[in-house]
Motif scaffolding. Structure first.
Motif, PDB file in Angstrom:
ATOM      1  N   GLN A 277       0.828  -1.208   0.000  1.00 30.77           N
ATOM      2  CA  GLN A 277       0.000   0.000   0.000  1.00 30.77           C
ATOM      3  C   GLN A 277       0.860   1.255   0.000  1.00 30.77           C
ATOM      4  OE1 GLN A 277      -2.090  -1.312   3.630  1.00 30.77           O
ATOM      5  NE2 GLN A 277      -3.915  -0.502   2.649  1.00 30.77           N
TER       6      GLN A 277
ATOM      7  N   LEU B 260       1.754   5.986  -2.557  1.00 31.88           N
ATOM      8  CA  LEU B 260       0.486   5.611  -1.947  1.00 31.88           C
ATOM      9  C   LEU B 260      -0.288   4.852  -3.024  1.00 31.88           C
ATOM     10  CD1 LEU B 260       0.193   9.127  -0.478  1.00 31.88           C
ATOM     11  CD2 LEU B 260       0.589   7.095   0.879  1.00 31.88           C
TER      12      LEU B 260
ATOM     13  N   ILE C 151      -4.829   3.983  -5.099  1.00 35.08           N
ATOM     14  CA  ILE C 151      -5.859   5.021  -5.051  1.00 35.08           C
ATOM     15  C   ILE C 151      -6.450   5.145  -6.452  1.00 35.08           C
ATOM     16  CG2 ILE C 151      -6.323   7.467  -4.641  1.00 35.08           C
ATOM     17  CD1 ILE C 151      -3.975   7.409  -2.620  1.00 35.08           C
TER      18      ILE C 151
ATOM     19  N   TYR D 160      -0.142   9.006  -7.398  1.00 37.55           N
ATOM     20  CA  TYR D 160       0.163   8.032  -6.355  1.00 37.55           C
ATOM     21  C   TYR D 160       1.496   8.293  -5.644  1.00 37.55           C
ATOM     22  CZ  TYR D 160       3.272   5.925  -9.797  1.00 37.55           C
ATOM     23  OH  TYR D 160       4.279   5.712 -10.705  1.00 37.55           O
TER      24      TYR D 160
ATOM     25  N   ARG E 124      -4.317   6.395   3.271  1.00 38.84           N
ATOM     26  CA  ARG E 124      -4.140   5.214   2.414  1.00 38.84           C
ATOM     27  C   ARG E 124      -4.223   3.923   3.213  1.00 38.84           C
ATOM     28  NH1 ARG E 124      -5.466   1.698   0.229  1.00 38.84           N
ATOM     29  NH2 ARG E 124      -4.356   0.432  -1.282  1.00 38.84           N
TER      30      ARG E 124
END
Length: 141
Positions: free
Chosen positions: A75, A89, A92, A114, A136
């Motif tokens: 993640q 991150l 997403i 990201y 996140r």
């Protein structure tokens, strides 16, 4: 070498302030999710060619591809780059979310779909970075 040892060697291989800041971020991310799965990617592909900077990964989520295949990946990613540090991150869906939510308040950083990239921790609002990381980690995708 196990993953924790690889991470330690990677952080220590960085120069001066970058090593210190990577260690600080590593500890902060672990404090947010102490039981997170740890990853270390050396940046090399199957042919042992360097294709990216090495990355430390935290947590896990499942990537779902259009053909129905899936892959588990981290993640949160942490990496040194030529000019500073990148925090990834991953997963997403809305590629404008990070810049809309954190871009105006994070300080001197480049914010993409990201990735949050900055030269030094002193250049950014660390509370905003931590908020983005927590955000996140709390998402289920």
């Amino acid at each position: 070498m196990n993953i924790q040892e690889q991470i330690k060697v990677y952080i220590q291989s960085q120069s001066g302030i970058k090593a210190t800041e990577l260690q600080i971020l590593h500890e902060l991310i672990l404090s947010l999710n102490p039981d997170a799965k740890l990853w270390f990617l050396d940046g090399k592909n199957a042919e042992n060619k360097t294709v990216s900077n090495p990355n430390i990964g935290y947590g896990a989520y499942t990537i779902k591809y259009a053909d129905g295949k899936t892959k588990v990946f981290y993640q949160i990613g942490l990496s040194a780059n030529t000019t500073g540090i990148s925090v990834y991150l991953m997963g997403i869906q809305d590629k404008t979310y990070l810049s809309k939510t954190y871009g105006e308040t994070i300080g001197k950083a480049s914010v993409t779909g990201y990735c949050i990239k900055f030269k030094s921790l002193k250049d950014i609002n660390q509370e905003v970075l931590l908020a983005a990381i927590k955000d996140r980690l709390n998402r289920q995708n």
